[in-house]
Design an enzyme around this catalytic site. Structure first.
Site, PDB file in Angstrom:
ATOM      1  N   SER A 107      31.878 -15.482 -52.049  1.00 39.07           N
ATOM      2  CA  SER A 107      30.852 -16.523 -52.162  1.00 39.07           C
ATOM      3  C   SER A 107      29.798 -16.129 -53.180  1.00 39.07           C
ATOM      4  O   SER A 107      28.965 -16.942 -53.555  1.00 39.07           O
ATOM      5  CB  SER A 107      30.188 -16.749 -50.805  1.00 39.07           C
ATOM      6  OG  SER A 107      29.582 -15.561 -50.368  1.00 39.07           O
ATOM      7  N   HIS A 128      36.903 -20.520 -51.832  1.00 35.63           N
ATOM      8  CA  HIS A 128      35.885 -20.049 -50.879  1.00 35.63           C
ATOM      9  C   HIS A 128      35.926 -20.851 -49.575  1.00 35.63           C
ATOM     10  O   HIS A 128      35.628 -22.041 -49.560  1.00 35.63           O
ATOM     11  CB  HIS A 128      34.494 -20.148 -51.540  1.00 35.63           C
ATOM     12  CG  HIS A 128      33.392 -19.699 -50.652  1.00 35.63           C
ATOM     13  ND1 HIS A 128      32.167 -20.310 -50.576  1.00 35.63           N
ATOM     14  CD2 HIS A 128      33.342 -18.662 -49.767  1.00 35.63           C
ATOM     15  CE1 HIS A 128      31.416 -19.687 -49.692  1.00 35.63           C
ATOM     16  NE2 HIS A 128      32.096 -18.688 -49.187  1.00 35.63           N
ATOM     17  N   GLU A 140      35.616 -24.394 -51.240  1.00 35.86           N
ATOM     18  CA  GLU A 140      35.077 -24.558 -52.591  1.00 35.86           C
ATOM     19  C   GLU A 140      36.049 -23.884 -53.576  1.00 35.86           C
ATOM     20  O   GLU A 140      36.280 -22.675 -53.488  1.00 35.86           O
ATOM     21  CB  GLU A 140      33.692 -23.913 -52.702  1.00 35.86           C
ATOM     22  CG  GLU A 140      32.632 -24.633 -51.875  1.00 35.86           C
ATOM     23  CD  GLU A 140      31.270 -23.957 -51.944  1.00 35.86           C
ATOM     24  OE1 GLU A 140      30.260 -24.653 -51.960  1.00 35.86           O
ATOM     25  OE2 GLU A 140      31.213 -22.701 -51.973  1.00 35.86           O
ATOM     26  N   ASN A 179      26.339 -22.672 -50.312  1.00 35.85           N
ATOM     27  CA  ASN A 179      25.311 -21.660 -50.068  1.00 35.85           C
ATOM     28  C   ASN A 179      23.975 -22.028 -50.714  1.00 35.85           C
ATOM     29  O   ASN A 179      22.920 -21.583 -50.261  1.00 35.85           O
ATOM     30  CB  ASN A 179      25.777 -20.276 -50.537  1.00 35.85           C
ATOM     31  CG  ASN A 179      26.719 -19.645 -49.522  1.00 35.85           C
ATOM     32  OD1 ASN A 179      26.835 -20.119 -48.401  1.00 35.85           O
ATOM     33  ND2 ASN A 179      27.398 -18.579 -49.920  1.00 35.85           N
TER      34      ASN A 179
HETATM   35  N1  CAA Z   1      36.745 -18.629 -34.565  1.00 31.89           N
HETATM   36  C1  CAA Z   1      37.706 -19.587 -34.466  1.00 31.89           C
HETATM   37  N2  CAA Z   1      37.473 -20.771 -33.887  1.00 31.89           N
HETATM   38  C2  CAA Z   1      36.247 -20.994 -33.371  1.00 31.89           C
HETATM   39  C3  CAA Z   1      35.200 -20.057 -33.441  1.00 31.89           C
HETATM   40  C4  CAA Z   1      35.504 -18.819 -34.077  1.00 31.89           C
HETATM   41  N3  CAA Z   1      34.582 -17.860 -34.236  1.00 31.89           N
HETATM   42  N4  CAA Z   1      34.095 -20.574 -32.862  1.00 31.89           N
HETATM   43  C5  CAA Z   1      34.428 -21.797 -32.437  1.00 31.89           C
HETATM   44  N5  CAA Z   1      35.715 -22.041 -32.745  1.00 31.89           N
HETATM   45  C6  CAA Z   1      36.476 -23.247 -32.458  1.00 31.89           C
HETATM   46  C7  CAA Z   1      36.661 -23.451 -30.979  1.00 31.89           C
HETATM   47  O1  CAA Z   1      37.830 -22.787 -30.530  1.00 31.89           O
HETATM   48  C8  CAA Z   1      36.801 -24.962 -30.906  1.00 31.89           C
HETATM   49  O2  CAA Z   1      38.119 -25.279 -31.278  1.00 31.89           O
HETATM   50  P1  CAA Z   1      38.797 -26.623 -30.731  1.00 31.89           P
HETATM   51  O3  CAA Z   1      38.006 -27.796 -31.253  1.00 31.89           O
HETATM   52  O4  CAA Z   1      40.175 -26.576 -31.296  1.00 31.89           O
HETATM   53  O5  CAA Z   1      38.740 -26.553 -29.228  1.00 31.89           O
HETATM   54  C9  CAA Z   1      35.876 -25.471 -32.014  1.00 31.89           C
HETATM   55  O6  CAA Z   1      35.682 -24.369 -32.899  1.00 31.89           O
HETATM   56  C10 CAA Z   1      34.535 -25.903 -31.483  1.00 31.89           C
HETATM   57  O7  CAA Z   1      33.995 -24.788 -30.776  1.00 31.89           O
HETATM   58  P2  CAA Z   1      33.030 -24.928 -29.522  1.00 31.89           P
HETATM   59  O8  CAA Z   1      33.356 -26.195 -28.796  1.00 31.89           O
HETATM   60  O9  CAA Z   1      33.071 -23.649 -28.775  1.00 31.89           O
HETATM   61  O10 CAA Z   1      31.574 -24.960 -30.149  1.00 31.89           O
HETATM   62  P3  CAA Z   1      30.908 -25.957 -31.139  1.00 31.89           P
HETATM   63  O11 CAA Z   1      31.389 -27.357 -30.988  1.00 31.89           O
HETATM   64  O12 CAA Z   1      29.476 -25.650 -31.002  1.00 31.89           O
HETATM   65  O13 CAA Z   1      31.427 -25.479 -32.580  1.00 31.89           O
HETATM   66  C11 CAA Z   1      31.151 -24.231 -34.556  1.00 31.89           C
HETATM   67  C12 CAA Z   1      31.251 -24.171 -33.040  1.00 31.89           C
HETATM   68  C13 CAA Z   1      32.471 -24.740 -35.132  1.00 31.89           C
HETATM   69  C14 CAA Z   1      30.897 -22.822 -35.038  1.00 31.89           C
HETATM   70  C15 CAA Z   1      30.003 -25.250 -34.927  1.00 31.89           C
HETATM   71  O14 CAA Z   1      28.832 -24.857 -34.284  1.00 31.89           O
HETATM   72  C16 CAA Z   1      29.725 -25.311 -36.416  1.00 31.89           C
HETATM   73  O15 CAA Z   1      30.377 -26.041 -37.150  1.00 31.89           O
HETATM   74  N6  CAA Z   1      28.700 -24.544 -36.850  1.00 31.89           N
HETATM   75  C17 CAA Z   1      28.315 -24.496 -38.281  1.00 31.89           C
HETATM   76  C18 CAA Z   1      29.211 -23.515 -38.983  1.00 31.89           C
HETATM   77  C19 CAA Z   1      28.875 -23.415 -40.420  1.00 31.89           C
HETATM   78  O16 CAA Z   1      27.949 -24.028 -40.957  1.00 31.89           O
HETATM   79  N7  CAA Z   1      29.645 -22.574 -41.121  1.00 31.89           N
HETATM   80  C20 CAA Z   1      29.396 -22.278 -42.530  1.00 31.89           C
HETATM   81  C21 CAA Z   1      28.767 -20.940 -42.605  1.00 31.89           C
HETATM   82  S1  CAA Z   1      28.422 -20.472 -44.282  1.00 31.89           S
HETATM   83  C22 CAA Z   1      29.786 -19.613 -44.759  1.00 31.89           C
HETATM   84  O17 CAA Z   1      30.678 -19.311 -44.031  1.00 31.89           O
HETATM   85  C23 CAA Z   1      29.866 -19.313 -46.211  1.00 31.89           C
HETATM   86  C24 CAA Z   1      29.367 -18.066 -46.714  1.00 31.89           C
HETATM   87  O18 CAA Z   1      29.582 -17.799 -47.876  1.00 31.89           O
HETATM   88  C25 CAA Z   1      28.569 -17.153 -45.907  1.00 31.89           C
END
Ligand code: CAA
Length: 275
Positions: A107, A128, A140, A179
């Site tokens: 990233s 990404h 991305e 980001n």
């Molecule tokens: N690994 C794999 N799957 C996961 C997980 C993990 N760590 N955490 C949650 N999940 C899955 C669950 O198993 C569930 O799957 P199903 O729909 O198939 O049942 C699904 O995600 C939803 O999980 P939950 O119901 O437990 O919880 P939630 O609805 O609150 O979702 C989340 C959790 C998907 C993390 C949601 O909160 C979310 O989208 N958060 C924002 C994440 C985000 O913005 N990510 C970008 C980060 S920036 C980045 O990564 C880039 C970089 O360069 C740093």
């Protein structure tokens, strides 16, 4: 992230090798993926047959030379250190078949930084993914000056076949799209909390309930890892020199204390108590 990217590929029908120099890392990856698969079966999101087939398509290897020898496509997700990435791309340029595309999940580093080392700059770009990679739809795809159109088209098509929604970034820019957007929200959230305007919990609640974000900015920083957030800020600041990109003192202090977010059990939130 590599293990979840690999699982996405295996679920989409691709024979996939997860390679890591650490045997502990590989064991952890295998255990996490098996547990994820079991939960998906339990939730009726995956059949036992489909899960078994996907796990059968996955293999684990420590040796990069052998893992890449028959690869059509490589996605590098090593630690964000340029020297390590360059040596991986140099090795891949030698051992991977000539037609193989070499993508980096970085990233913070545009693929132009590793392309020359591979000896096949036209087949190199960023691909990404986002955390958690098995869930988040965005990929991305970032081309550099020498990335060929054929490479871009293949990477976009592959991302779609993994069930993702790829977006194309036409030239390298620090932070790409996501980001930069995430950084803007985090900066404002940290400024509000730092000025004592509202608690981090209330800021997170506002992001969720007023803006429809799935998580608040502090929860998200804890999920991504405060070391990663700090590293991204440092890398972007080094490239742009823009004051708004400078690392945040509170985040840097937490990292110095070993409070890295969910992965260390404590960050902005204490996961032993709250979650
Ligand atoms: N690994 C794999 N799957 C996961 C997980 C993990 N760590 N955490 C949650 N999940 C899955 C669950 O198993 C569930 O799957 P199903 O729909 O198939 O049942 C699904 O995600 C939803 O999980 P939950 O119901 O437990 O919880 P939630 O609805 O609150 O979702 C989340 C959790 C998907 C993390 C949601 O909160 C979310 O989208 N958060 C924002 C994440 C985000 O913005 N990510 C970008 C980060 S920036 C980045 O990564 C880039 C970089 O360069 C740093």
């Amino acid at each position: 992230m590599g293990r979840q990217i690999a699982m996405s590929a295996a679920l989409s029908g691709y024979a996939t090798i997860v390679q890591d120099i650490s045997s502990d890392g590989l064991e952890f990856a295998e255990a996490e993926l098996e547990s994820w698969v079991a939960k998906q079966i339990g939730k009726n999101k995956l059949t036992v047959d489909a899960a078994g087939a996907a796990l059968n398509r996955l293999s684990f290897a420590q040796d990069l030379d052998r893992a890449a020898a028959d690869a059509d496509f490589v996605i590098e997700a090593a630690t964000e250190r340029l020297d390590i990435k360059r040596s991986i791309f140099k090795c891949l340029g030698t051992v991977a078949p000539a037609h193989a595309i070499l993508a980096t999940n970085s990233s913070t580093m545009g693929s132009s930084m590793v392309a020359e080392a591979s000896g096949r700059a036209d087949r190199v770009c960023n691909m990404h993914f986002f955390n958690p990679a098995l869930v988040m739809k965005c990929v991305e795809v970032v081309r550099h000056e020498s990335t060929s159109d054929a490479t871009v088209n293949t990477v976009m098509a592959l991302a779609s076949r993994l069930g993702k929604e790829p977006v194309l970034i036409k030239r390298e820019i620090p932070g790409f799209i996501a980001n930069r957007l995430m950084g803007a929200v985090q900066r404002e959230a940290l400024a509000l909390a730092g000025a004592g305007i509202a608690s981090i919990t209330d800021i997170d609640t506002t992001a969720r309930t007023a803006l429809g974000h799935p998580m608040g900015p502090f929860e998200l920083m804890d999920l991504v890892g405060l070391d990663v957030i700090d590293f991204i800020a440092r890398a972007n600041f080094a490239q742009t020199g823009t004051e708004t990109d400078a690392p945040n003192e509170r985040v840097s202090a937490l990292v110095a204390e070993g409070k890295l977010g969910r992965k260390s059990g404590i960050g902005f939130y204490d996961y032993a108590q709250c979650h």
